[in-house]
Enzyme design. Sequence first.
Site, PDB file in Angstrom:
ATOM      1  CE1 TYR A  50     -10.502-115.599  51.723  1.00 24.89           C
ATOM      2  CE2 TYR A  50     -10.156-114.397  53.751  1.00 24.89           C
ATOM      3  CZ  TYR A  50      -9.689-114.865  52.550  1.00 24.89           C
ATOM      4  OH  TYR A  50      -8.396-114.624  52.178  1.00 24.89           O
ATOM      5  CG  PHE A  79      -9.900-118.562  44.869  1.00 26.59           C
ATOM      6  CD1 PHE A  79      -9.578-117.401  45.531  1.00 26.59           C
ATOM      7  CD2 PHE A  79     -11.210-118.765  44.471  1.00 26.59           C
ATOM      8  CE1 PHE A  79     -10.540-116.436  45.798  1.00 26.59           C
ATOM      9  CE2 PHE A  79     -12.179-117.805  44.725  1.00 26.59           C
ATOM     10  CZ  PHE A  79     -11.848-116.644  45.390  1.00 26.59           C
ATOM     11  CG  ASP A  80      -7.298-116.778  49.958  1.00 30.34           C
ATOM     12  OD1 ASP A  80      -6.518-117.413  50.693  1.00 30.34           O
ATOM     13  OD2 ASP A  80      -7.426-115.543  50.029  1.00 30.34           O
ATOM     14  CB  ILE A  99     -13.927-107.860  45.445  1.00 28.05           C
ATOM     15  CG1 ILE A  99     -14.520-108.910  46.383  1.00 28.05           C
ATOM     16  CG2 ILE A  99     -12.583-108.287  44.866  1.00 28.05           C
ATOM     17  CD1 ILE A  99     -14.812-110.245  45.721  1.00 28.05           C
ATOM     18  CE1 TYR A 125      -9.335-109.157  43.024  1.00 27.78           C
ATOM     19  CE2 TYR A 125     -10.650-111.152  43.195  1.00 27.78           C
ATOM     20  CZ  TYR A 125      -9.821-110.215  43.769  1.00 27.78           C
ATOM     21  OH  TYR A 125      -9.486-110.331  45.094  1.00 27.78           O
ATOM     22  CG  PHE A 142     -16.127-115.233  48.630  1.00 28.07           C
ATOM     23  CD1 PHE A 142     -14.784-115.407  48.957  1.00 28.07           C
ATOM     24  CD2 PHE A 142     -16.442-114.491  47.511  1.00 28.07           C
ATOM     25  CE1 PHE A 142     -13.793-114.845  48.167  1.00 28.07           C
ATOM     26  CE2 PHE A 142     -15.448-113.935  46.719  1.00 28.07           C
ATOM     27  CZ  PHE A 142     -14.122-114.115  47.046  1.00 28.07           C
TER      28      PHE A 142
END
Length: 150
Positions: A50, A79-80, A99, A125, A142
């Site tokens: 991802y 961010f990731d 999540i 979140y 994502f």
Amino acid sequence: MAAVAAGTTPAIAAEAYEGYAMTESGLRFFDLEEGTGPQPQDGQMVKVHYTGLLNGFEKEGGPRATYCGETLQVPPCKFDASRDRGRPLTFAVGTGKVIKGWDEGIVSMRVGGKRRLIVPADLAYGNRGAGGVIPPRATLYFEVELLEAK
């Protein structure tokens, strides 16, 4: 397309959602590539690659400078990403280990599929944000690839 769920903060214009399906919860998804393998069942272990983004996907909504951590930049703001670490993420789908937007968005995929998810804050979140990287009430974006389900 239906309106964005109340309380979310979409980062791209409504017309950019064209082609995305939306679930009752407000999760939006678009299959980049449909998988041909099995569809995971709640509780099964899945393996995914991802990339997580703030502020939208590249080329959607046009350039708009925003802060990505301490840096002012044009979206997307990554961010990731599992590929950056060189290994996919493995977790039990449908069990609340990730999540809510991921549980919901991945369980309807087939192995081998690639999908974009637009996850409203209520399925991510919420008001708390995460790790000083994801701000409160953030809509998350994502691209996920379902590699395995067993």
